[in-house]
Design a protein around this motif. Structure first.
Motif, PDB file in Angstrom:
ATOM      1  N   MET A   1      11.978-135.272 153.990  1.00 40.87           N
ATOM      2  CA  MET A   1      11.786-136.095 152.818  1.00 40.87           C
ATOM      3  C   MET A   1      11.553-135.173 151.630  1.00 40.87           C
ATOM      4  N   LYS A   2      12.254-135.425 150.562  1.00 42.66           N
ATOM      5  CA  LYS A   2      12.127-134.570 149.386  1.00 42.66           C
ATOM      6  C   LYS A   2      11.340-135.280 148.296  1.00 42.66           C
ATOM      7  N   LEU A   3      10.522-134.485 147.628  1.00 48.35           N
ATOM      8  CA  LEU A   3       9.727-135.001 146.522  1.00 48.35           C
ATOM      9  C   LEU A   3      10.405-134.635 145.213  1.00 48.35           C
ATOM     10  N   ASP A   4      10.262-135.503 144.241  1.00 50.03           N
ATOM     11  CA  ASP A   4      10.767-135.252 142.893  1.00 50.03           C
ATOM     12  C   ASP A   4       9.612-134.654 142.093  1.00 50.03           C
ATOM     13  N   LEU A   5       9.603-133.332 142.008  1.00 48.81           N
ATOM     14  CA  LEU A   5       8.477-132.646 141.361  1.00 48.81           C
ATOM     15  C   LEU A   5       8.394-132.940 139.861  1.00 48.81           C
ATOM     16  N   GLN A   6       9.497-133.343 139.251  1.00 50.38           N
ATOM     17  CA  GLN A   6       9.458-133.727 137.838  1.00 50.38           C
ATOM     18  C   GLN A   6       8.549-134.939 137.634  1.00 50.38           C
ATOM     19  N   VAL A  45       0.993-129.334 151.173  1.00 52.37           N
ATOM     20  CA  VAL A  45       0.586-130.713 151.451  1.00 52.37           C
ATOM     21  C   VAL A  45      -0.795-130.997 150.881  1.00 52.37           C
ATOM     22  N   GLN A  46      -1.741-130.122 151.113  1.00 56.63           N
ATOM     23  CA  GLN A  46      -3.110-130.323 150.634  1.00 56.63           C
ATOM     24  C   GLN A  46      -3.139-130.451 149.111  1.00 56.63           C
ATOM     25  N   VAL A  54      -5.606-137.344 142.025  1.00 60.44           N
ATOM     26  CA  VAL A  54      -5.981-137.146 140.620  1.00 60.44           C
ATOM     27  C   VAL A  54      -5.109-137.991 139.700  1.00 60.44           C
ATOM     28  N   LEU A  55      -3.813-138.043 139.986  1.00 63.98           N
ATOM     29  CA  LEU A  55      -2.872-138.747 139.110  1.00 63.98           C
ATOM     30  C   LEU A  55      -2.804-140.245 139.394  1.00 63.98           C
ATOM     31  N   GLU A  56      -3.492-140.667 140.454  1.00 61.88           N
ATOM     32  CA  GLU A  56      -3.580-142.092 140.824  1.00 61.88           C
ATOM     33  C   GLU A  56      -2.201-142.742 140.928  1.00 61.88           C
ATOM     34  N   GLN A  57      -1.321-142.072 141.654  1.00 63.67           N
ATOM     35  CA  GLN A  57       0.011-142.607 141.913  1.00 63.67           C
ATOM     36  C   GLN A  57       0.236-142.627 143.417  1.00 63.67           C
ATOM     37  N   PRO A  58       0.963-143.644 143.905  1.00 59.86           N
ATOM     38  CA  PRO A  58       1.230-143.695 145.344  1.00 59.86           C
ATOM     39  C   PRO A  58       2.259-142.641 145.751  1.00 59.86           C
ATOM     40  N   PHE A  59       2.263-142.348 147.005  1.00 63.52           N
ATOM     41  CA  PHE A  59       3.207-141.384 147.567  1.00 63.52           C
ATOM     42  C   PHE A  59       4.646-141.716 147.163  1.00 63.52           C
ATOM     43  N   THR A  60       4.992-142.989 147.208  1.00 66.20           N
ATOM     44  CA  THR A  60       6.363-143.412 146.920  1.00 66.20           C
ATOM     45  C   THR A  60       6.797-143.086 145.493  1.00 66.20           C
ATOM     46  N   PHE A  61       5.853-142.941 144.573  1.00 67.72           N
ATOM     47  CA  PHE A  61       6.178-142.591 143.192  1.00 67.72           C
ATOM     48  C   PHE A  61       6.862-141.230 143.124  1.00 67.72           C
ATOM     49  N   PHE A  62       6.514-140.337 144.043  1.00 68.10           N
ATOM     50  CA  PHE A  62       6.997-138.962 144.004  1.00 68.10           C
ATOM     51  C   PHE A  62       8.216-138.699 144.890  1.00 68.10           C
ATOM     52  N   VAL A  63       8.627-139.696 145.675  1.00 70.33           N
ATOM     53  CA  VAL A  63       9.751-139.510 146.581  1.00 70.33           C
ATOM     54  C   VAL A  63      11.053-139.768 145.829  1.00 70.33           C
TER      55      VAL A  63
END
Length: 106
Positions: A1-6, A45-46, A54-63
């Motif tokens: 699974m890749k994260l969108d670091l932007q 991961v940590q 800190v950013l109060e966003q769910p995991f799915t926001f970054f996928v």
């Protein structure tokens, strides 16, 4: 699974935080956060879990969006293994994350 670091930068701006403020709250080096946001450093991961909190966003926001076109069952198992390895699997905030991911699979 890749994260969108932007999306890390986007989440930071949505929260109204500067790079420096985010790094301070996450208890990390400003330069390290800049390198992660700009794709010049590997995101551990940590660190990701801390930033997500800190950013109060769910995991799915970054996928990346197209990542959910394929079944995620194996990825959920991978995440559980990582959380168990880091001794975090029993923490309530990560239990919520795992339940949300399992619901996506259904």
């Amino acid at each position: 699974m890749k994260l969108d670091l932007q999306r890390l930068k986007l989440a930071r701006h949505l929260k109204g935080l500067s790079l420096e403020e985010t790094a301070e709250i996450a208890q990390m080096n400003v330069h390290a956060l800049w390198r992660i946001e700009n794709g010049h450093s590997q995101l551990k991961v940590q660190t990701f879990l801390k930033l997500m909190d800190v950013l109060e966003q769910p995991f799915t926001f970054f996928v990346k969006e197209n990542q959910f076109l394929e079944p995620i069952g194996n990825k959920i198992d991978e995440l559980k293994k990582i959380l168990q390895f880091e001794s975090l699997v029993q923490e309530p905030r990560y239990q919520v994350l795992l339940r949300a991911l399992e619901n996506l699979e259904k």
